[in-house]
Design an enzyme around this catalytic site. Structure first.
Site, PDB file in Angstrom:
ATOM      1  N   GLU A  55       0.804  -1.213   0.000  1.00 29.48           N
ATOM      2  CA  GLU A  55       0.000   0.000   0.000  1.00 29.48           C
ATOM      3  C   GLU A  55       0.842   1.270   0.000  1.00 29.48           C
ATOM      4  O   GLU A  55       0.488   2.266  -0.638  1.00 29.48           O
ATOM      5  CB  GLU A  55      -0.945  -0.008   1.201  1.00 29.48           C
ATOM      6  CG  GLU A  55      -1.986  -1.121   1.169  1.00 29.48           C
ATOM      7  CD  GLU A  55      -1.454  -2.508   1.551  1.00 29.48           C
ATOM      8  OE1 GLU A  55      -0.287  -2.588   2.020  1.00 29.48           O
ATOM      9  OE2 GLU A  55      -2.188  -3.498   1.381  1.00 29.48           O
ATOM     10  N   PHE A  80      -6.052  -0.513   5.211  1.00 30.59           N
ATOM     11  CA  PHE A  80      -4.735  -0.545   4.557  1.00 30.59           C
ATOM     12  C   PHE A  80      -4.449   0.744   3.779  1.00 30.59           C
ATOM     13  O   PHE A  80      -3.303   1.118   3.606  1.00 30.59           O
ATOM     14  CB  PHE A  80      -4.645  -1.755   3.630  1.00 30.59           C
ATOM     15  CG  PHE A  80      -5.090  -3.040   4.285  1.00 30.59           C
ATOM     16  CD1 PHE A  80      -4.563  -3.424   5.513  1.00 30.59           C
ATOM     17  CD2 PHE A  80      -6.062  -3.846   3.702  1.00 30.59           C
ATOM     18  CE1 PHE A  80      -4.991  -4.585   6.138  1.00 30.59           C
ATOM     19  CE2 PHE A  80      -6.492  -5.008   4.327  1.00 30.59           C
ATOM     20  CZ  PHE A  80      -5.958  -5.388   5.547  1.00 30.59           C
ATOM     21  N   ARG A 164     -18.299  -2.201   2.510  1.00 25.69           N
ATOM     22  CA  ARG A 164     -18.503  -3.537   1.969  1.00 25.69           C
ATOM     23  C   ARG A 164     -19.998  -3.798   1.776  1.00 25.69           C
ATOM     24  O   ARG A 164     -20.426  -4.331   0.762  1.00 25.69           O
ATOM     25  CB  ARG A 164     -17.920  -4.562   2.946  1.00 25.69           C
ATOM     26  CG  ARG A 164     -18.170  -5.988   2.518  1.00 25.69           C
ATOM     27  CD  ARG A 164     -17.627  -6.980   3.560  1.00 25.69           C
ATOM     28  NE  ARG A 164     -17.912  -8.336   3.131  1.00 25.69           N
ATOM     29  CZ  ARG A 164     -18.377  -9.299   3.935  1.00 25.69           C
ATOM     30  NH1 ARG A 164     -18.574  -9.052   5.211  1.00 25.69           N
ATOM     31  NH2 ARG A 164     -18.616 -10.493   3.471  1.00 25.69           N
TER      32      ARG A 164
HETATM   33  C1  LIG Z   1      -1.599  -4.992   4.594  1.00 26.43           C
HETATM   34  C2  LIG Z   1      -2.643  -5.815   3.966  1.00 26.43           C
HETATM   35  N1  LIG Z   1      -3.050  -5.519   2.721  1.00 26.43           N
HETATM   36  C3  LIG Z   1      -4.025  -6.241   2.126  1.00 26.43           C
HETATM   37  C4  LIG Z   1      -4.603  -7.288   2.776  1.00 26.43           C
HETATM   38  C5  LIG Z   1      -5.737  -8.072   2.143  1.00 26.43           C
HETATM   39  N2  LIG Z   1      -5.290  -9.418   1.805  1.00 26.43           N
HETATM   40  C6  LIG Z   1      -5.576 -10.476   2.586  1.00 26.43           C
HETATM   41  S1  LIG Z   1      -4.883 -11.885   2.030  1.00 26.43           S
HETATM   42  C7  LIG Z   1      -4.195 -11.093   0.704  1.00 26.43           C
HETATM   43  C8  LIG Z   1      -3.380 -11.837  -0.294  1.00 26.43           C
HETATM   44  C9  LIG Z   1      -2.256 -12.507   0.341  1.00 26.43           C
HETATM   45  O1  LIG Z   1      -1.633 -13.367  -0.533  1.00 26.43           O
HETATM   46  P1  LIG Z   1      -0.608 -14.407   0.031  1.00 26.43           P
HETATM   47  O2  LIG Z   1       0.310 -13.714   0.953  1.00 26.43           O
HETATM   48  O3  LIG Z   1      -0.009 -15.094  -1.116  1.00 26.43           O
HETATM   49  O4  LIG Z   1      -1.531 -15.343   0.900  1.00 26.43           O
HETATM   50  P2  LIG Z   1      -1.943 -16.869   0.648  1.00 26.43           P
HETATM   51  O5  LIG Z   1      -1.852 -17.145  -0.803  1.00 26.43           O
HETATM   52  O6  LIG Z   1      -0.975 -17.673   1.417  1.00 26.43           O
HETATM   53  O7  LIG Z   1      -3.329 -16.990   1.191  1.00 26.43           O
HETATM   54  C10 LIG Z   1      -4.503  -9.734   0.740  1.00 26.43           C
HETATM   55  C11 LIG Z   1      -4.076  -8.749  -0.259  1.00 26.43           C
HETATM   56  C12 LIG Z   1      -4.161  -7.559   4.091  1.00 26.43           C
HETATM   57  N3  LIG Z   1      -4.713  -8.543   4.832  1.00 26.43           N
HETATM   58  N4  LIG Z   1      -3.180  -6.827   4.640  1.00 26.43           N
END
Ligand SMILES: Cc1ncc(C[n+]2csc(CCOP(=O)(O)OP(=O)(O)O)c2C)c(N)n1
Ligand SMILES: [Mg+2]
Lengths: 313, 281
Positions: A55, A80, A164
């Protein structure tokens, strides 16, 4: 009442803006389907930049794009898009007066099941404290569209907070929306409700409940939290002599605090702030949480009545 | 006696069922990244980490930080199976009044070392824990599980630099390299490879393994424990949604629960798998 998503309105409006104006660009941080910037991304892939889960990088990039004449809309969830990149917003966007539009979704407790970490209830406070920032919390999808269009054509930083959950529709399509102008949606003489976001329709409902008991409440939609419409607020305070604010946000530093400081010089009437009381949110269904935090129409009506009873009659 | 591979595999499979069920019941939550992580999490809690479910505040314990907090079903699953709280409580996940919040909260549930959910923060906290444990001479090790999309957060790289520079060798980070995030494939959004080389360049002992091969996971954890003067980063190649055919490599199941029909199918598949494990296959 029909309901519509404020984020759906954003996605659609951003797409339309992008068609009409090549300077419009969009950024997201791995949440483009949730924020609805995905519509823009699909239509104009060359003008869409996905920062990934980064972000701070997204906000800095938006400021850079703005500095060379583009009009960036940067989106992610409220938590975020404010807390995670506060200093980037402060320095690269606000101190620099960059033409960046931060449009966040998932504000407040109606995020629901994700819980405290994802329920942003301090964003309006954080963003309002920044000089040069304009802070808008639309009351329905139609006003959200109007706010996004206003931000696109008005130079300088904007923060628009969407949700949301779908909101009940209050306004006709394409309502007039002016910066620093609050709307009196219902006239009343006994009490003034001032609200933002979802709480506007809850206050409208609460005023119907109160009306049955002979209490006529004025309801003001203060979507333009900053700049705030001091004139309308003071006039209503003079008329009713008592204010209840309602926000899906912390009562510290949010709408209530700002209404209070707006009226305090010219017409300091008793004012009660309804919102989240110095605590974090928790997991639950959106509707359950609204009740849990006593922000549903019935609770708002009850609390307003208690406050009124204590102060006036 | 450490548990056998078969026992770990069986428990991981049982927890997979719980992950599917609890997200289905909540009709929200993140099955994909919980299923990709559970084999690693099960190995850690069942065979590697020094911890005591009856005494979660034990100072000498090893710590686990779930930096990718959305995989809370995996953490809650192992904590329940290890006896931190009753298994029945798993079905309260994400409900009003539950200790099992959408994202793990330290103040709510024993076994949760730090609140996570906003990505990118866990490794810094793990760094601090590791430094503090050394400073206090407590001897504990710290494990931190990170998502591959999460690796895009700048703070992760700040923490990688810090631990690499300090040579924090009681720290082990594990990358759940399932190749998917929310908006699509990690490599399409931001190229992550060559990740082992990058981590090594930052001063880490970087190891690449198959994150669903229990033997490989245990060996890598052992290697990490034996590595002195450097923190270890285990890059675990995993499959998002692992164990449920229609969730595997399916980005849709990042943050979407199974419908009742899908849930029934998933449980059927996992029961089949459990049977095979029992038969020693
Ligand atoms: C700082 C932040 N930005 C955005 C999110 C929203 N978000 C939740 S999971 C995710 C994707 C994460 O991907 P990854 O790290 O690859 O997780 P996995 O595939 O292991 O579930 C996002 C963008 C968040 N939780 N925290
Ligand atoms: Mg991933």
């Amino acid at each position: 009442m029909a309901s519509k998503g404020t984020r759906d309105a954003y996605g659609k409006t951003l797409l339309e803006l992008g068609r009409d104006d090549k300077r419009i660009v969009a950024l997201d941080a791995d949440l483009s389907s949730s924020t609805r910037t995905v519509l823009f991304a699909k239509a104009f892939p060359e003008r869409f930049f996905n920062a990934g889960v980064a972000e701070a990088d997204m906000i800095g990039t938006a400021a850079g794009l703005a500095s060379v004449g583009l009009i960036p809309f940067a989106s992610t969830f409220a938590v975020f898009g404010t807390g995670r990149c506060y200093d980037q917003i402060r320095q690269a966007v606000c101190i620099s007066q960059s033409n960046v539009k931060i449009v966040v979704t998932h504000g407040g407790i109606t995020v629901g099941e994700d819980g405290a970490t994802h329920q942003m209830i301090e964003d309006v406070s954080l963003m309002s404290g920044l000089p040069n920032m304009r802070v808008i919390v639309p009351a329905d999808a139609h006003q959200a569209e109007a706010a996004v269009r206003l931000a696109a054509r008005t130079d300088g930083p904007f923060f628009i907070r969407l949700s949301r959950e779908k909101f009940p529709v209050i306004y006709e399509e394409n309502p007039k929306f002016e910066l620093g102008k609050a709307d009196i949606l219902r006239e009343g003489k006994d009490l003034t409700f001032v609200a933002m976001g979802l709480m506007v329709s809850n206050c409208l409902e609460a005023s119907e409940i109160l009306s049955k008991e002979g209490i006529e409440a004025e309801v003001i939609n203060c979507a333009s939290v900053k700049p705030i419409d001091k004139q309308t607020l003071v006039a209503s305070a003079k008329k009713t002599g008592i204010i209840v604010t309602a926000e899906e946000h912390s009562v510290i530093g949010g709408l209530g605090s700002q209404v209070l400081s707006a009226i305090s010089e010219e017409c300091p009437v008793p004012l009660k702030t309804l919102g989240i009381e110095d605590r974090f949110g928790l997991s639950g269904k959106p509707g359950e949480l609204v009740k849990y935090f006593e922000l549903d129409p019935e609770s708002i009506a009850r609390k307003a009545k208690e406050f009124l009873g204590g102060k006036k009659r | 006696m450490p548990p056998s591979i078969k026992e770990i595999e069986k428990t991981a499979c049982q927890i997979r069922k719980e992950i599917v069920k609890m997200t289905n019941k909540a009709q929200s939550g993140h099955p994909g990244g919980s299923l990709s992580a559970i084999d690693i999490v099960a190995c850690l809690f069942m065979a590697e980490m020094k911890h005591d479910p009856k005494n979660p505040g034990w100072e000498e314990r090893d710590r686990f930080v779930l930096s990718k907090g959305h995989a809370s079903p995996a953490l809650y699953g192992i904590l329940a199976f290890e006896g931190y709280f009753p298994k029945e409580e798993l079905m309260t996940f994400r409900q009003l009044g539950s200790r099992l919040q959408g994202h793990p909260e330290k103040l709510m549930l024993p076994g949760v070392e730090i609140t996570t959910g906003s990505l990118g923060q866990g490794l810094s906290v793990a760094n601090g824990m590791a430094l503090g444990l050394k400073l206090r001479g407590l001897g504990g090790r710290v494990y931190c599980l990170i998502g591959d999309g999460e690796m895009q957060e700048g703070q992760v790289w700040e923490a990688i630099q810090s631990a690499g520079h300090r040579g924090t060798d009681n720290l082990c980070a594990i990358l759940d390299r399932n190749r998917l995030q929310i908006d699509g494939k990690v490599e399409d959004i931001k190229k992550e490879e060559p990740i082992v080389e990058k981590l090594a360049a930052f001063g880490w002992n970087a190891i690449r393994i198959d994150g669903h091969d229990y033997r490989a996971i245990l060996e890598a954890l052992k290697a990490a424990r034996e590595t002195k003067g450097k923190p270890t980063f285990i890059v675990a190649d995993t499959v998002k949604g692992k164990g449920v055919s229609f969730m595997e490599n399916n980005v849709d199941f990042h943050g979407k629960a199974a419908t009742d029909e899908e849930c029934r199918k998933a449980l059927e598949e996992l029961d089949g798998r459990l049977e095979m494990i029992e038969k020693g296959n």
